[in-house]
Write an enzyme that holds these catalytic residues in place. Structure first.
Site, PDB file in Angstrom:
ATOM      1  N   GLY A  36       1.610 -15.591  -8.306  1.00 33.25           N
ATOM      2  CA  GLY A  36       2.289 -14.341  -8.686  1.00 33.25           C
ATOM      3  C   GLY A  36       2.695 -13.588  -7.434  1.00 33.25           C
ATOM      4  CB  ALA A  37       3.442 -14.846  -4.025  1.00 29.30           C
ATOM      5  CG  ASP A  40       4.204  -3.401  -7.844  1.00 19.51           C
ATOM      6  OD1 ASP A  40       5.075  -3.205  -6.996  1.00 19.51           O
ATOM      7  OD2 ASP A  40       3.442  -2.525  -8.312  1.00 19.51           O
ATOM      8  CG  LEU A  41      -2.092  -6.716  -6.622  1.00 23.49           C
ATOM      9  CD1 LEU A  41      -2.626  -5.318  -6.898  1.00 23.49           C
ATOM     10  CD2 LEU A  41      -3.049  -7.744  -7.213  1.00 23.49           C
ATOM     11  CG  HIS A 265     -11.549   1.308 -12.020  1.00 25.43           C
ATOM     12  ND1 HIS A 265     -11.668   0.033 -11.526  1.00 25.43           N
ATOM     13  CD2 HIS A 265     -10.219   1.505 -12.201  1.00 25.43           C
ATOM     14  CE1 HIS A 265     -10.452  -0.508 -11.418  1.00 25.43           C
ATOM     15  NE2 HIS A 265      -9.565   0.367 -11.825  1.00 25.43           N
ATOM     16  CE  LYS A 365      -2.607   5.618 -15.467  1.00 28.64           C
ATOM     17  NZ  LYS A 365      -2.921   5.333 -14.082  1.00 28.64           N
TER      18      LYS A 365
HETATM   19  C1  BG6 Z   1      -6.047   0.634 -11.667  1.00 29.56           C
HETATM   20  C2  BG6 Z   1      -5.439   1.136 -12.944  1.00 29.56           C
HETATM   21  O1  BG6 Z   1      -7.023  -0.335 -11.927  1.00 29.56           O
HETATM   22  O2  BG6 Z   1      -6.642   1.721 -10.975  1.00 29.56           O
HETATM   23  C3  BG6 Z   1      -4.416   2.215 -12.660  1.00 29.56           C
HETATM   24  O3  BG6 Z   1      -4.827   0.059 -13.630  1.00 29.56           O
HETATM   25  C4  BG6 Z   1      -5.041   3.310 -11.841  1.00 29.56           C
HETATM   26  O4  BG6 Z   1      -3.878   2.745 -13.856  1.00 29.56           O
HETATM   27  C5  BG6 Z   1      -5.738   2.737 -10.618  1.00 29.56           C
HETATM   28  O5  BG6 Z   1      -4.019   4.182 -11.443  1.00 29.56           O
HETATM   29  C6  BG6 Z   1      -6.525   3.814  -9.897  1.00 29.56           C
HETATM   30  O6  BG6 Z   1      -6.941   3.306  -8.680  1.00 29.56           O
HETATM   31  P1  BG6 Z   1      -7.107   4.259  -7.418  1.00 29.56           P
HETATM   32  O7  BG6 Z   1      -7.650   3.364  -6.360  1.00 29.56           O
HETATM   33  O8  BG6 Z   1      -5.769   4.837  -7.126  1.00 29.56           O
HETATM   34  O9  BG6 Z   1      -8.078   5.312  -7.871  1.00 29.56           O
END
Ligand code: BG6
Length: 519
Positions: A36-37, A40-41, A265, A365
């Site tokens: 997937g190079a 965006d990531l 997270h 968000k």
């Molecule tokens: C990603 C989410 O995993 O983490 C995003 O998919 C989010 O929606 C992002 O914006 C937040 O990461 P960070 O490092 O900016 O707090």
């Protein structure tokens, strides 16, 4: 009089830093194969991170990157694209790029077995040129819907084999979209890889300040004795984002905030705050302790969720002085979408340390500002002996661990104002995480890539943790997706606010307040 708790707090600076105790790190030679190079990531995170590691001489001399994607472009134009991306990310250096660029390769593929066989031959050839031996990292950065089929092709094309070296596979989130799909993906992964080869990424684990929660708790003797139900009133974990969904409507409409931020997270940060000290600082031991936190989470059910979960969605407003569209007006979003972009939740960890201590988690968000922080709010003093002198009650002490931005740890307490009058004020003892430190600071992707190269799995999600977090969250996901009578209310909030008023009321019912970002 006490100064207003929301007002500006005088700050007590932490003195000179002592010498650092550091571990040495060095990585094995290896090939890094990015699936997937063209995505965006790769441009925003992976290439800039690898370039930074290279510039700082943290990569082995024997390494190269092989980008794989469906896009039919030449190796030269791949290099040019990546150069632009790294420049955009900042900290570019022409001399280092000259060397780095030579190690960038590209192979267009449709990810079928036949095509990956050819990619493998190409990779073997480059491994000789760059003396990487047989070690390889396979980094899945494609849309998650194709993870399973790519893993099958990886296996049948021989890319998964470990002939004279190691093979590691890195899997980006989202790891499934519910318990069932996560288990199905897990089955495919297990069929072809041993658990030690699998690196499931949660980039929050790579954030220095998240890891520092462990150091703060277990390298000091003064905090741990009070880190429990006897002294702590409650804990708050907030991940507030000012950005909206950017160009990810397709993904976000399927995910919503609970999948996007809570399943991974938020729960990972919670595990660091809630874990017991492992007897040795070793990957599996640390991961064992974090999993035990998930095991002890009080199960959610529909009834408790009614009182303990607030869901919200942003409407038009203003963020950082600029007008912002509502979620339903974002490109690619259904005009009647009921997907939540904000959630606040109360949960409990049922064990000896935490019994009865509420953990309030909140993320959304298009909020007022971007900050992620943990607040440990201590109990109020047991007896208000100053009640005859001060009009207001003396508020509780707190430790605030700011994970980002402006990384710091603050201890809030009360002190007497200088002078003859009896006045109390809130003061802050403040430690800036990078102040007084001149060495290199790795960002989350640099750290996790580095750890993958050295084979350290501490900051990756183990299979049992991944399953447990989905399992625990499932009732909340089901509940949040109920529609019609009895469905949860979707509370609207203005873009640029702190979230829906219902979230304020929710914590207010318990006699508490959210702690927001304060400089
Ligand atoms: C990603 C989410 O995993 O983490 C995003 O998919 C989010 O929606 C992002 O914006 C937040 O990461 P960070 O490092 O900016 O707090």
């Amino acid at each position: 009089m006490q100064e207003s708790p929301g007002g500006h707090h005088p700050t007590v600076k932490i003195g000179k830093l002592g010498p650092s105790l550091c571990e040495e790190i060095s990585s094995d030679p290896c090939a890094i194969v990015i699936f997937g190079a063209s995505g965006d990531l790769t441009k925003r995170k992976l290439l800039p991170a690898l370039f930074c590691l290279f510039r700082n001489k943290l990569l082995s001399k024997g390494f190269f990157i092989l980008g794989l994607a469906r896009t039919d472009i030449s190796e030269e134009s791949f290099r040019t694209d990546m150069e632009k991306a790294v420049k955009k990310a900042g900290n570019f250096d022409h001399v280092a790029w000259e060397e780095f660029g030579k190690r960038l390769h590209y192979f267009p593929t449709d990810y079928s077995e036949g095509s990956l066989r050819k990619a493998r031959e190409y990779m073997d050839d480059k491994a000789l040129t760059h003396s990487t031996g047989r070690n390889r990292i396979l980094y899945l950065s494609t849309p998650p819907s194709v993870y399973s089929s790519i893993i099958e092709s990886i296996a049948s094309s021989g890319l998964a084999s470990e002939d004279g070296g190691w093979t590691r596979i890195v899997i980006e989130k989202p790891y499934g979209r519910d318990l069932e799909s996560a288990r199905a993906l897990e089955k495919t992964v297990e069929k072809h890889f041993r658990e030690e080869q699998v690196f499931r990424i949660d980039h929050y684990l790579g954030k220095d300040t998240v890891q520092n929660i462990m150091m703060f708790r277990f390298a000091n003797s003064i905090f741990e004795p009070i880190w429990n139900r006897h002294f702590i009133d409650h804990v708050q974990i907030t991940a507030s984002e000012s950005l909206g969904i950017e160009k990810r409507a397709g993904y976000y409409e399927e995910a919503g905030v609970l999948r996007d931020m809570f399943q991974n997270h938020m729960l990972q940060v919670l595990s660091f705050v809630g874990m017991e000290p492992p007897s040795v600082y070793k990957s599996e031991m640390v991961r064992d302790e974090r999993v035990k936190v998930f095991r002890a989470l009080r199960p959610l059910d529909r009834e408790s969720l009614r009182d303990n979960l607030v869901l919200g969605q942003y409407v038009e407003g203003e963020v950082n002085g600029k007008s912002a569209r509502g979620y339903r007006e974002e490109d690619g979003v259904n005009r009647r979408s009921a997907v939540s972009t904000f959630a606040a939740m109360k949960l409990f960890i049922d064990n000896w340390r935490w019994q009865g201590v509420p953990f309030y988690l909140r993320s959304g968000k298009r909020l007022k500002s971007r900050f992620t922080q943990v607040t440990i709010q201590f109990r109020a003093v047991p007896h208000q002996m100053f009640s005859g002198i001060f009009e207001e009650e003396i508020g509780p002490n707190a430790v605030i661990i700011r994970i980002q931005p402006d990384e710091r740890i603050q201890l809030k307490f009360h002190a007497k104002n200088p002078g003859s009058r009896m006045c109390l004020r809130d003061v802050v003892m403040d430690f800036g995480y990078t102040e007084g430190y001149e060495g290199l600071v790795l960002d989350a992707y640099e750290r996790v890539l580095m750890d993958c190269m050295i084979g350290d799995k501490m900051l990756f999600i183990r299979s049992d943790a991944m399953e447990m977090s989905w399992e625990w969250l499932s009732p909340a996901l089901d509940y949040s997706e109920e529609r019609g009578q009895g469905a949860p209310e979707l509370c609207l909030y203005r873009a640029g606010s702190y979230g829906p008023v219902e979230a304020e009321r929710f914590i207010g019912r318990d006699g508490r307040k959210w702690v927001n970002y304060e400089r």
